[in-house]
Design a protein around this motif. Structure first.
Motif, PDB file in Angstrom:
ATOM      1  N   UNK A  25      -8.890   2.718  -3.785  1.00  0.00           N
ATOM      2  CA  UNK A  25     -10.454   4.347  -2.915  1.00  0.00           C
ATOM      3  C   UNK A  25     -10.912   4.137  -1.450  1.00  0.00           C
ATOM      4  N   UNK A  26      -9.899   2.673  -0.575  1.00  0.00           N
ATOM      5  CA  UNK A  26     -10.498   2.255   0.922  1.00  0.00           C
ATOM      6  C   UNK A  26      -8.591   3.685   1.993  1.00  0.00           C
ATOM      7  N   UNK A  27      -8.188   4.545   0.283  1.00  0.00           N
ATOM      8  CA  UNK A  27      -7.071   4.183   0.627  1.00  0.00           C
ATOM      9  C   UNK A  27      -7.049   6.421   1.093  1.00  0.00           C
ATOM     10  N   UNK A  28      -6.164   6.848   2.198  1.00  0.00           N
ATOM     11  CA  UNK A  28      -6.873   8.317   2.533  1.00  0.00           C
ATOM     12  C   UNK A  28      -5.337   8.505   2.928  1.00  0.00           C
ATOM     13  N   UNK A  29      -5.087  10.287   2.815  1.00  0.00           N
ATOM     14  CA  UNK A  29      -3.606  10.465   2.895  1.00  0.00           C
ATOM     15  C   UNK A  29      -3.454  11.199   4.784  1.00  0.00           C
ATOM     16  N   UNK A  30      -3.216  10.652   5.471  1.00  0.00           N
ATOM     17  CA  UNK A  30      -3.229  11.123   6.550  1.00  0.00           C
ATOM     18  C   UNK A  30      -1.738  11.719   7.909  1.00  0.00           C
ATOM     19  N   UNK A  31      -2.760  12.956   8.757  1.00  0.00           N
ATOM     20  CA  UNK A  31      -1.281  12.175   9.078  1.00  0.00           C
ATOM     21  C   UNK A  31      -1.047  11.363  10.200  1.00  0.00           C
ATOM     22  N   UNK A  32       0.499  10.958  11.153  1.00  0.00           N
ATOM     23  CA  UNK A  32       0.261  10.233  11.574  1.00  0.00           C
ATOM     24  C   UNK A  32      -0.312  10.132  12.880  1.00  0.00           C
ATOM     25  N   UNK A  33      -0.563  11.632  14.067  1.00  0.00           N
ATOM     26  CA  UNK A  33      -1.395  11.665  14.511  1.00  0.00           C
ATOM     27  C   UNK A  33      -3.172  11.126  14.569  1.00  0.00           C
ATOM     28  N   UNK A  36       0.758  -1.541   0.183  1.00  0.00           N
ATOM     29  CA  UNK A  36       0.423  -0.286  -0.125  1.00  0.00           C
ATOM     30  C   UNK A  36       0.749   1.196  -0.105  1.00  0.00           C
ATOM     31  N   UNK A  37       2.550   1.187   0.504  1.00  0.00           N
ATOM     32  CA  UNK A  37       3.117   2.227   0.476  1.00  0.00           C
ATOM     33  C   UNK A  37       3.102   3.284  -1.182  1.00  0.00           C
ATOM     34  N   UNK A  38       2.967   1.888  -2.282  1.00  0.00           N
ATOM     35  CA  UNK A  38       3.477   2.589  -3.389  1.00  0.00           C
ATOM     36  C   UNK A  38       1.763   3.326  -3.465  1.00  0.00           C
ATOM     37  N   UNK A  39       1.197   3.828  -3.109  1.00  0.00           N
ATOM     38  CA  UNK A  39       0.222   4.288  -3.329  1.00  0.00           C
ATOM     39  C   UNK A  39       0.237   5.907  -2.806  1.00  0.00           C
ATOM     40  N   UNK A  40       1.551   6.014  -2.527  1.00  0.00           N
ATOM     41  CA  UNK A  40       1.339   7.718  -1.339  1.00  0.00           C
ATOM     42  C   UNK A  40       1.816   7.959  -2.687  1.00  0.00           C
ATOM     43  N   UNK A  41       2.521   9.094  -3.769  1.00  0.00           N
ATOM     44  CA  UNK A  41       2.467  10.139  -4.716  1.00  0.00           C
ATOM     45  C   UNK A  41       0.832  10.224  -4.854  1.00  0.00           C
ATOM     46  N   UNK A  42       0.098   9.034  -5.353  1.00  0.00           N
ATOM     47  CA  UNK A  42      -0.675   9.400  -5.413  1.00  0.00           C
ATOM     48  C   UNK A  42      -2.178   9.697  -4.397  1.00  0.00           C
ATOM     49  N   UNK A  43      -2.154   9.633  -3.705  1.00  0.00           N
ATOM     50  CA  UNK A  43      -2.516  10.092  -2.354  1.00  0.00           C
ATOM     51  C   UNK A  43      -1.671  11.250  -2.209  1.00  0.00           C
ATOM     52  N   UNK A  44      -0.654  11.440  -2.333  1.00  0.00           N
ATOM     53  CA  UNK A  44      -0.469  13.048  -1.983  1.00  0.00           C
ATOM     54  C   UNK A  44      -1.394  13.589  -2.772  1.00  0.00           C
ATOM     55  N   UNK A  45      -1.261  13.393  -4.210  1.00  0.00           N
ATOM     56  CA  UNK A  45      -1.663  14.501  -4.704  1.00  0.00           C
ATOM     57  C   UNK A  45      -3.415  14.255  -4.928  1.00  0.00           C
TER      58      UNK A  45
END
Ligand SMILES: [Zn+2]
Length: 200
Positions: free
Chosen positions: A74-82, A24-33
């Motif tokens: 579609x189940x992943x969102x970008x969130x801060x660690x807190x 799932x970490x590979x989705x990071x650039x997509x989720x950042x955008x």
């Protein structure tokens, strides 16, 4: 000037649809955008200080309970660690539907209030109205206002986009992209076309 804690005015409609990454970490650039380089829950921005671990990828429906959704974009969102930690494995209203400008009010003193039962529940469960979060917002409202008045360069850094915008067009998700049209509107492409505002 856009206030630093103005939630989106409309529910978020996904622009990207990468598929097939095993991790799932590979989705990071997509989720950042997708989520404009800020936490979907509390609106903390990457530009306010980004060290390793500041931002996480949140499984909206928890992967332990819904293993088939662990790598479903579609189940992943970008969130801060807190916020990611506060949410844990709880099932909550969708922040992209519920945390909207008309339904969530952040005052100048940093306090936050929801106007709908779903927004109130999300705020309560995540503790967005805890004194620590209120103080966090108050600090950043003050810092951003100060920068706006006295340091335009700092203001543009704090409220602008990161320099390392992901070039989504160069990425090749293993099973393709269900929403290929979104790539043309990614921040990287918009910056290349000179369409990206200085702040947002
Ligand atoms: Zn957050």
């Amino acid at each position: 000037m856009t206030p630093p804690f103005a939630y989106p005015s409309l529910p978020h409609v996904r622009r990207h649809g990468p598929r097939g990454y095993a991790d799932y970490a590979s989705f990071r650039p997509w989720l950042r955008d997708e989520f404009a380089f800020r936490c979907v829950y509390c609106l903390r921005r990457e530009q306010w200080g980004l060290v390793r671990g500041t931002f996480a990828i949140d499984h909206f429906l928890h992967a332990a309970v819904h293993p088939t959704l662990a790598t479903d974009y579609d189940n992943l969102v970008y969130a801060c660690a807190t916020c990611n930690t506060a949410k844990a494995d709880r099932e909550l209203p969708d922040p992209a539907e519920v945390l909207l400008r008309d339904d969530v009010r952040v005052a100048e003193d940093g306090t936050i209030e929801g106007d709908t039962p779903e927004a109130r529940r999300l705020i309560r469960v995540l503790g967005l109205d805890d004194p620590e979060y209120t103080e966090f917002r108050l600090l950043w409202i003050g810092i951003v206002a100060l920068a706006a008045r006295h340091d335009p360069e700092l203001f543009a850094r704090l409220m602008g986009f990161p320099t390392d915008l992901p070039d989504l067009g160069a990425l090749k998700p293993p099973d393709g992209n269900t929403r290929p049209d979104g790539v043309a509107s990614c921040h990287f492409e918009r910056r290349a076309r000179g369409e990206l505002p200085e702040t947002y």
